[in-house]
Write an enzyme that holds these catalytic residues in place. Structure first.
Site, PDB file in Angstrom:
ATOM      1  N   SER A   1       0.848  -1.185   0.000  1.00 36.24           N
ATOM      2  CA  SER A   1       0.000   0.000   0.000  1.00 36.24           C
ATOM      3  C   SER A   1       0.892   1.247   0.000  1.00 36.24           C
ATOM      4  CB  SER A   1      -0.956  -0.050   1.194  1.00 36.24           C
ATOM      5  OG  SER A   1      -2.085   0.741   0.980  1.00 36.24           O
TER       6      SER A   1
ATOM      7  N   ASP B   1      -9.199  -4.937  -5.851  1.00 33.77           N
ATOM      8  CA  ASP B   1      -8.787  -3.859  -4.951  1.00 33.77           C
ATOM      9  C   ASP B   1      -9.037  -2.519  -5.626  1.00 33.77           C
ATOM     10  OD1 ASP B   1      -7.510  -2.093  -3.241  1.00 33.77           O
ATOM     11  OD2 ASP B   1      -5.488  -2.730  -3.825  1.00 33.77           O
TER      12      ASP B   1
ATOM     13  N   HIS C   1      -6.488  -6.209  -1.834  1.00 32.39           N
ATOM     14  CA  HIS C   1      -5.403  -5.339  -1.379  1.00 32.39           C
ATOM     15  C   HIS C   1      -4.323  -6.111  -0.619  1.00 32.39           C
ATOM     16  CE1 HIS C   1      -4.010  -1.236  -0.889  1.00 32.39           C
ATOM     17  NE2 HIS C   1      -3.860  -1.399   0.412  1.00 32.39           N
TER      18      HIS C   1
END
Length: 502
Positions: free
Chosen positions: A189, A432, A457
């Site tokens: 991320s 995601d 994700h």
């Protein structure tokens, strides 16, 4: 049976906090915690704590100035696992996890890619905490204290963090006499963005990078502002067209009910809120968060969007009509309780506080609604003017909208990176919503995209679990194979220089 209140501060290990207001503040990117998300449950991946040793590095507070106060230092935490390391003499690799906007306490259990592959690579594992989070606090200040100090919070940004990582890596290689041990940096991320940027900025320090679910193209106008919500819409629409239609129609129905006498009281009753609603925004933000989380972290065999839609579609006889069906989806996702606390997000965590500042300084991600995010009709687009005003009011400074693309790049990424970038894996799961701003095509033979249609994700860097789908196993295998190739090529390049492996 004792009744319980459902507080919708999702466990911090769910890696995410989302709030879209009239100012369209961006989604919060978090990759941290010691738990993985599977089947809407939290599954602990136990690790032997005796394998991990904690250290602190005396870190410089300001790497980019030469004023006397720039040389102040703070203790930056890092953790090492040397159980499987082949050692400096054999030039065994070093895997470095770049901490993101959270403490690293749980990362050893969450980042399975590191522990699952340490033995086969004979790798040293290093986890470095991001400045200002966890125990890596300049001047020993709490997050609140640091953010209230205009001079201190100015040192809190991505560029400073990358130089922190470079210093710690250099220090460790010198300490371990591991000058020729190749370094692979990893992150997920926001941490994935840091990993990719680190490889680009510090190719002499890191041989390669695995950047999982890194939305490095969600800056300026590279990615359409509604890209995130387009994917959320797609996930629900493909799950159930009738469910999608119910959610789409529910926003207008909420406003319609609220406009009636005692309308907010009616909505409070339908959704069993612990405290009476004072505005429809409380409810719509709450629902928006649920749908975003369901899309972002859904995982097989039963995706969260399926859980919600089965409940919405199955409640066709709900006494409260459309909104009763929507509440059935909430109940299925969050769990049954005597009431639901929609205000719980008003008590921000350290990660929430830190990211709020980061998104008001250099991490300006223009995420908003638009014409293609059709599950959200009439929702507001990103408003840069309001966003700037909001940040100015909170911190007294204006966000640097173009800092990321000026400093790290992003525009025309294939044209640029194929000329100087190398050894980066951009991994994504296309369910995601942040994949909308990820690198989804190979840039070159060494800057590659490894994606899955069914993934969500950061799923690829979670621990290997029994029953993992074959497509996820293949994705991880491709990542391992690619990293092995980088390291093998590196060792081959060393031989003519007289540096042979032992």
């Amino acid at each position: 049976m004792k009744s319980r209140t459902i507080s919708f501060v999702l466990p911090w290990t769910l890696l995410f906090f989302f709030a879209v207001t009239a100012f369209a503040k961006p989604a919060k990117l978090i990759m941290h915690g010691g738990l993985s998300v599977r089947d809407n449950k939290l599954v602990v991946k136990p690790v032997d704590s005796s394998d991990f040793e904690t250290f602190f590095y005396n870190q410089t507070i300001d790497h980019f100035n030469y004023r006397p106060d720039s040389y102040a230092t703070f203790n930056q935490r890092y953790v090492i696992n040397s159980k499987y390391w082949g050692g400096a003499e054999s030039k065994a690799p070093i895997f470095v996890w770049l901490g993101a906007e959270a403490a690293i306490d749980g990362d050893m259990g969450t980042v399975g890619f590191m522990t699952d592959n340490a033995a086969s690579f004979k790798a040293l594992l290093v986890y470095i905490e991001h400045r200002f989070y966890g125990k890596s606090r300049p001047l020993g200040l709490t997050m609140e204290e640091a953010l209230n100090n205009a001079n201190v919070r100015g040192y809190f940004n991505s560029a400073q963090a990358l130089e922190d990582y470079a210093e710690v890596i250099r220090y460790l290689k010198e300490k371990l006499n591991a000058h020729f041990s190749p370094v692979i940096v990893l992150g997920g991320s926001y941490g994935g963005m840091l990993a990719s940027w680190f490889r680009l900025k510090y190719p002499h320090v890191a041989l390669g990078a695995l950047a999982s679910s890194a939305p490095i193209l969600y800056f300026d106008d590279i990615t359409p502002q509604d890209g995130y919500f387009v994917v959320v819409t797609k996930d629900f629409k493909e799950t159930s067209r009738s469910c999608y239609n119910s959610i789409r129609e529910s926003w207008g129905e909420i406003q319609k009910v609220a406009a009636k006498p005692d309308g907010l009281a009616t909505l409070s009753k339908i959704f069993k809120t612990c405290a009476p609603l004072t505005s429809t925004t409380e409810l719509t933000d709450y629902l928006d968060t649920i749908y975003a989380l369901a899309a972002q972290y859904g995982s097989p065999p039963v995706y969260a969007a399926t859980t919600i839609c089965n409940a919405i579609d199955g409640a066709s006889n709900a006494t409260e009509g459309l909104l009763g069906r929507i509440f059935a989806g909430v109940e299925a996702y969050v769990g049954k309780g005597s009431c639901y606390d929609l205000s719980a997000s008003a008590y921000p965590s350290e990660s929430d506080l830190g990211w709020d500042w980061q998104s008001c300084s250099d991490m300006v991600m223009p995420i908003g609604y638009g014409p293609n995010s059709t599950m959200y009709p009439n929702m507001p687009p990103f408003n840069l003017s309001s966003y700037n005003d909001d940040c100015k009011e909170a911190y007294g400074v204006m966000p640097r909208q173009h800092w990321i693309t000026d400093y790290f790049g992003g525009h025309d990424i294939k044209l640029i990176l194929q000329r100087f970038g190398s050894n980066i894996i951009f991994s994504n799961g296309l369910r995601d919503p942040y994949s909308s701003a990820g690198v989804l095509e190979d840039v070159s033979s060494t800057v590659v995209s490894i994606k899955t249609e069914e993934g969500s994700h950061c799923m690829d860097i979670y621990p290997n679990m029994e029953g993992d789908p074959h497509w996820l196993t293949r994705q991880r295998q491709r990542e391992v194979h690619t990293i092995r190739h980088w390291i093998k090529t590196y060792y081959s390049d060393l031989r003519p220089l007289g540096h042979r492996r032992h």
